[in-house]
Design an enzyme around this catalytic site. Structure first.
Site, PDB file in Angstrom:
ATOM      1  CD  GLU A 143      -2.734  -1.155   2.537  1.00  0.00           C
ATOM      2  OE1 GLU A 143      -2.604  -0.237   3.384  1.00  0.00           O
ATOM      3  OE2 GLU A 143      -3.588  -2.058   2.619  1.00  0.00           O
ATOM      4  CD  GLU A 383       8.047 -12.199  -5.162  1.00  0.00           C
ATOM      5  OE1 GLU A 383       8.318 -13.175  -4.461  1.00  0.00           O
ATOM      6  OE2 GLU A 383       7.493 -12.277  -6.278  1.00  0.00           O
TER       7      GLU A 383
HETATM    8  N1  COS Z   1       6.053 -18.197   7.416  1.00  0.00           N
HETATM    9  C1  COS Z   1       5.103 -18.400   8.351  1.00  0.00           C
HETATM   10  N2  COS Z   1       4.811 -17.469   9.294  1.00  0.00           N
HETATM   11  C2  COS Z   1       5.512 -16.337   9.294  1.00  0.00           C
HETATM   12  C3  COS Z   1       6.524 -16.064   8.347  1.00  0.00           C
HETATM   13  C4  COS Z   1       6.780 -17.072   7.388  1.00  0.00           C
HETATM   14  N3  COS Z   1       7.711 -16.879   6.451  1.00  0.00           N
HETATM   15  N4  COS Z   1       7.037 -14.862   8.565  1.00  0.00           N
HETATM   16  C5  COS Z   1       6.400 -14.359   9.618  1.00  0.00           C
HETATM   17  N5  COS Z   1       5.470 -15.250  10.058  1.00  0.00           N
HETATM   18  C6  COS Z   1       4.551 -15.101  11.183  1.00  0.00           C
HETATM   19  C7  COS Z   1       5.312 -14.817  12.479  1.00  0.00           C
HETATM   20  O1  COS Z   1       5.670 -16.009  13.125  1.00  0.00           O
HETATM   21  C8  COS Z   1       4.280 -14.049  13.263  1.00  0.00           C
HETATM   22  O2  COS Z   1       3.339 -14.944  13.804  1.00  0.00           O
HETATM   23  P1  COS Z   1       2.791 -14.745  15.314  1.00  0.00           P
HETATM   24  O3  COS Z   1       2.056 -13.439  15.303  1.00  0.00           O
HETATM   25  O4  COS Z   1       1.920 -15.919  15.540  1.00  0.00           O
HETATM   26  O5  COS Z   1       4.010 -14.693  16.172  1.00  0.00           O
HETATM   27  C9  COS Z   1       3.542 -13.240  12.204  1.00  0.00           C
HETATM   28  O6  COS Z   1       3.784 -13.925  10.961  1.00  0.00           O
HETATM   29  C10 COS Z   1       4.045 -11.822  12.084  1.00  0.00           C
HETATM   30  O7  COS Z   1       5.446 -11.906  11.826  1.00  0.00           O
HETATM   31  P2  COS Z   1       6.432 -10.773  12.313  1.00  0.00           P
HETATM   32  O8  COS Z   1       6.177 -10.510  13.774  1.00  0.00           O
HETATM   33  O9  COS Z   1       7.798 -11.148  11.900  1.00  0.00           O
HETATM   34  O10 COS Z   1       5.870  -9.547  11.468  1.00  0.00           O
HETATM   35  P3  COS Z   1       6.446  -8.107  11.272  1.00  0.00           P
HETATM   36  O11 COS Z   1       5.271  -7.199  11.176  1.00  0.00           O
HETATM   37  O12 COS Z   1       7.496  -7.813  12.297  1.00  0.00           O
HETATM   38  O13 COS Z   1       7.134  -8.095   9.801  1.00  0.00           O
HETATM   39  C11 COS Z   1       8.343  -8.693   7.875  1.00  0.00           C
HETATM   40  C12 COS Z   1       7.639  -9.116   9.177  1.00  0.00           C
HETATM   41  C13 COS Z   1       9.093  -7.381   7.967  1.00  0.00           C
HETATM   42  C14 COS Z   1       9.313  -9.810   7.607  1.00  0.00           C
HETATM   43  C15 COS Z   1       7.264  -8.632   6.779  1.00  0.00           C
HETATM   44  O14 COS Z   1       6.431  -7.525   6.987  1.00  0.00           O
HETATM   45  C16 COS Z   1       7.832  -8.597   5.393  1.00  0.00           C
HETATM   46  O15 COS Z   1       8.206  -9.632   4.834  1.00  0.00           O
HETATM   47  N6  COS Z   1       7.906  -7.392   4.783  1.00  0.00           N
HETATM   48  C17 COS Z   1       8.253  -7.261   3.403  1.00  0.00           C
HETATM   49  C18 COS Z   1       7.004  -7.330   2.598  1.00  0.00           C
HETATM   50  C19 COS Z   1       7.276  -7.697   1.206  1.00  0.00           C
HETATM   51  O16 COS Z   1       8.033  -8.594   0.897  1.00  0.00           O
HETATM   52  N7  COS Z   1       6.595  -6.987   0.333  1.00  0.00           N
HETATM   53  C20 COS Z   1       6.676  -7.245  -1.053  1.00  0.00           C
HETATM   54  C21 COS Z   1       5.285  -7.399  -1.546  1.00  0.00           C
HETATM   55  S1  COS Z   1       5.147  -8.478  -2.886  1.00  0.00           S
HETATM   56  S2  COS Z   1       6.052  -7.602  -4.350  1.00  0.00           S
END
Ligand code: COS
Length: 402
Positions: A143, A383
């Site tokens: 977003e 990604e």
């Molecule tokens: N597989 C399964 N579960 C996952 C996971 C994975 N790969 N990654 C995270 N989770 C779970 C965590 O375990 C957590 O679960 P609980 O709430 O039960 O503990 C939940 O998801 C939230 O994870 P987390 O606390 O790590 O979330 P954050 O908000 O801190 O952010 C990041 C995580 C920064 C890693 C995530 O927002 C991210 O990947 N950002 C980039 C987004 C992206 O790639 N955008 C591109 C869009 S497509 S072009």
């Protein structure tokens, strides 16, 4: 290419985790390789100039089954394992990444959430048409104010009886202008913090209340189209929750699992592009003469070639190892981030060296090297940026240690 480490059928035969037998997989890889060399490579400059892939080429990709490579056979796809997918994507990477982009969402982030977490009836409804390419899927997570911090998204889905009303804007959505299906991530419980109150919805693109923004002009990958998707009082049934009601407020997990596989796909693509750039650089260095000899004879040029070869080989090994582990059922979140971090940064360095080896020609449109240089820049961003991969890796290291 004659390099000794290109995919080895012997290695493939030794694997028990193949969806395809070794001969069929070899044939598929060969078919893709020939399609890339004979059909796609000659079109690269035209596609970039016209900002469109000819419809007959898209049709040929459909006929080759390229839209459904990772969709299970039960739903009309090829059902490739992650390992097999990576081998095929490495071949596809040997041409402009725009061609991969057109099939990328159907094989990756646009379908895999559905494959992993969808209900049987959702899979039956959408996957067969995604496998043929009749339906293009797009992944609507990002977003205007929620990019790397995906869990802070503000698109809302408010329940009214048996429906949800969606409001919000999704940004830079790949393939959105051509999509028939959006996997939309929206906040369904604002009392839950961050990622916890998010659900995924399967939303048909012709649902009233969806408006597409104008195509966004990009730095590279001309021919791949990206735009905003705006939801205004868009009514979707409860049955549109990906995975059904049990998955309410669990959509963020679907997004993250989808990205685990997607990040390996982008890593494999980076290896393919690196191989193409290395081959072009080597050929140029052998042909180009300065100071009365081929520039390939100069050790400073050799150093660039050798660094690129070494780094691409390392990335290839990482990607195939992580892919096999995923197919074995191992959790590969950390490894997928390691692969994406290393491979996408690697191809950036390889592209930079390719420009350098080509000298002035590398900077000129005619040679196509500057186009690759711009095209691969995106890999370090979408990604999940390199910095997000670093955070994921370190966070998981600390978690595992404690
Ligand atoms: N597989 C399964 N579960 C996952 C996971 C994975 N790969 N990654 C995270 N989770 C779970 C965590 O375990 C957590 O679960 P609980 O709430 O039960 O503990 C939940 O998801 C939230 O994870 P987390 O606390 O790590 O979330 P954050 O908000 O801190 O952010 C990041 C995580 C920064 C890693 C995530 O927002 C991210 O990947 N950002 C980039 C987004 C992206 O790639 N955008 C591109 C869009 S497509 S072009």
């Amino acid at each position: 290419m004659s390099s000794h480490y290109t995919y080895s059928p012997v290695w493939i035969i030794s694997e028990n985790l193949m969806a395809l037998d070794a001969v069929t997989l070899s044939q598929l890889i060969d078919t893709v390789k020939r399609f890339v060399q004979n059909r796609l490579v000659p079109l690269e400059a035209q596609v970039a100039r016209e900002d469109r892939i000819p419809s007959e080429v898209v049709q040929e990709m459909k006929e080759l089954g390229m839209f459904g490579m990772t969709i299970p056979e039960a739903f009309g796809g090829l059902g490739l394992t992650t390992f097999e997918e990576c081998l095929v994507v490495m071949q596809l990477g040997e041409t402009s990444p725009v061609f991969r982009s057109v099939i990328g969402t159907n094989n990756g982030i646009g379908s895999q959430g559905l494959v992993m977490d969808g209900t049987e009836s959702q899979k039956q409804h959408y996957l067969p048409k995604m496998a043929t390419g009749e339906t293009i899927g797009a992944f609507a997570l990002t977003e205007p104010d929620a990019g790397s911090d995906a869990g802070s998204l503000t698109t809302r889905a408010v329940r009214t009886g048996n429906d949800f009303i969606l409001n919000g804007t999704k940004r830079f959505i790949t393939n959105a202008p051509n999509a028939q299906l959006f996997t939309v991530f929206a906040r369904t419980d604002s009392s839950l913090p961050g990622a916890r109150g998010v659900s995924a919805f399967l939303v048909d693109a012709d649902t009233p209340g969806i408006e597409l923004g104008p195509p966004v002009k990009k730095m590279g990958q001309q021919g791949a189209h990206v735009c905003d998707v705006v939801f205004t009082d868009c009514l979707v049934p409860v049955t549109a929750i990906l995975g059904g009601e049990p998955m309410l407020n669990k959509g963020f997990l679907t997004a993250m699992k989808t990205l685990d596989r997607g990040r390996l796909h982008i890593s494999a693509l980076s290896v393919g592009c690196a191989e193409r750039l290395i081959r072009d650089s080597l050929n140029y260095a052998i042909e180009r003469k300065q100071f009365s000899q081929a520039i390939a004879e100069f050790q400073l040029v050799q150093a660039m070639l050798a660094d690129s070869r070494t780094e691409s080989y390392a990335a290839r090994c990482m990607v195939l190892d992580a892919a096999k582990r995923r197919d074995d059922g191992e959790a590969v979140t950390t490894l997928a981030s390691c692969c994406k971090l290393f491979s996408t940064e690697m191809v950036g360095r390889v592209a930079d060296r390719a420009v350098q080896i080509h000298g002035g020609a590398g900077y000129m449109e005619e040679y196509g090297i500057e186009r690759f240089y711009r095209d691969v820049r995106l890999f370090r961003i979408y990604e999940g940026t390199s910095q997000i991969q670093q955070l994921v890796i370190a966070k998981n290291m600390i978690k595992d240690a404690s």
